[in-house]
Design a protein around this motif. Structure first.
Motif, PDB file in Angstrom:
ATOM      1  N   LEU A  20      26.308  86.662 -44.664  1.00  0.00           N
ATOM      2  CA  LEU A  20      25.384  87.767 -44.435  1.00  0.00           C
ATOM      3  C   LEU A  20      25.826  88.627 -43.256  1.00  0.00           C
ATOM      4  O   LEU A  20      25.801  89.865 -43.334  1.00  0.00           O
ATOM      5  CB  LEU A  20      23.962  87.249 -44.230  1.00  0.00           C
ATOM      6  CG  LEU A  20      22.841  88.272 -44.302  1.00  0.00           C
ATOM      7  CD1 LEU A  20      22.937  89.160 -45.531  1.00  0.00           C
ATOM      8  CD2 LEU A  20      21.498  87.566 -44.275  1.00  0.00           C
ATOM      9  N   VAL A  31      21.237  86.482 -49.715  1.00  0.00           N
ATOM     10  CA  VAL A  31      22.210  85.448 -49.404  1.00  0.00           C
ATOM     11  C   VAL A  31      22.028  84.298 -50.389  1.00  0.00           C
ATOM     12  O   VAL A  31      20.901  83.905 -50.694  1.00  0.00           O
ATOM     13  CB  VAL A  31      22.099  84.961 -47.932  1.00  0.00           C
ATOM     14  CG1 VAL A  31      20.746  84.370 -47.628  1.00  0.00           C
ATOM     15  CG2 VAL A  31      23.220  83.999 -47.584  1.00  0.00           C
ATOM     16  N   ALA A  41      17.489  81.945 -44.390  1.00  0.00           N
ATOM     17  CA  ALA A  41      18.509  82.668 -43.632  1.00  0.00           C
ATOM     18  C   ALA A  41      18.371  82.288 -42.165  1.00  0.00           C
ATOM     19  O   ALA A  41      17.256  82.165 -41.646  1.00  0.00           O
ATOM     20  CB  ALA A  41      18.321  84.169 -43.816  1.00  0.00           C
ATOM     21  N   ASP A  58      21.553  85.482 -38.746  1.00  0.00           N
ATOM     22  CA  ASP A  58      21.729  86.344 -39.914  1.00  0.00           C
ATOM     23  C   ASP A  58      20.606  87.372 -39.995  1.00  0.00           C
ATOM     24  O   ASP A  58      20.851  88.557 -40.243  1.00  0.00           O
ATOM     25  CB  ASP A  58      21.745  85.518 -41.199  1.00  0.00           C
ATOM     26  CG  ASP A  58      23.058  84.786 -41.420  1.00  0.00           C
ATOM     27  OD1 ASP A  58      24.018  85.016 -40.656  1.00  0.00           O
ATOM     28  OD2 ASP A  58      23.117  83.987 -42.369  1.00  0.00           O
ATOM     29  N   VAL A 109      16.611  84.904 -50.240  1.00  0.00           N
ATOM     30  CA  VAL A 109      17.379  83.671 -50.080  1.00  0.00           C
ATOM     31  C   VAL A 109      17.388  82.950 -51.426  1.00  0.00           C
ATOM     32  O   VAL A 109      16.340  82.576 -51.949  1.00  0.00           O
ATOM     33  CB  VAL A 109      16.763  82.765 -48.991  1.00  0.00           C
ATOM     34  CG1 VAL A 109      17.589  81.495 -48.826  1.00  0.00           C
ATOM     35  CG2 VAL A 109      16.655  83.525 -47.665  1.00  0.00           C
TER      36      VAL A 109
END
Length: 117
Positions: free
Chosen positions: A56, A76, A83, A87, A103
């Motif tokens: 990321l 991500v 995350a 990030d 995510v």
């Protein structure tokens, strides 16, 4: 878990791109970000002896290096539950605290959406 069919098509796209980067490069994470003009930037984890960046943070760096002024969203694909703070901070630096970060697991299913905040 989030039903990916309920996602905005542009959000589904960045999740798919992130998943592809992870698989193609055989790295622990794949990520993609979308800037305020709709351009996307895709990256995988960077793990060199002298440089370590999450997927990321690498995607955000690619956006900045390409002239992006803001982010609309980030995704991500990771085995982690969420995350990382680092990030989310990178996304926040370019996109602001309300920028969504999707995510997803390795299968591309979005497990959660958090803000960069």
């Amino acid at each position: 878990m989030t039903d990916n069919s309920a996602l905005d098509p542009e959000d589904r796209k960045i999740v798919t791109l992130a998943r592809s980067a992870r698989a193609r490069n055989g790295v622990p994470e794949g990520a993609a970000v979308r800037d305020d003009t709709g351009r996307t930037y895709v990256a995988g984890t960077v793990a060199l002896p002298s440089l370590r960046l999450s997927a990321l943070r690498t995607a955000v760096a690619m956006a900045v290096a390409s002239g992006a002024k803001s982010l609309e969203a980030a995704a991500v694909v990771t085995d982690a539950e969420s995350a990382s703070d680092e990030d989310r901070a990178a996304v926040r630096d370019l996109g602001g605290p309300q920028t969504p970060v999707l995510v997803a697991g390795g299968d591309g299913t979005v497990r959660s959406t958090v803000t960069a905040g």
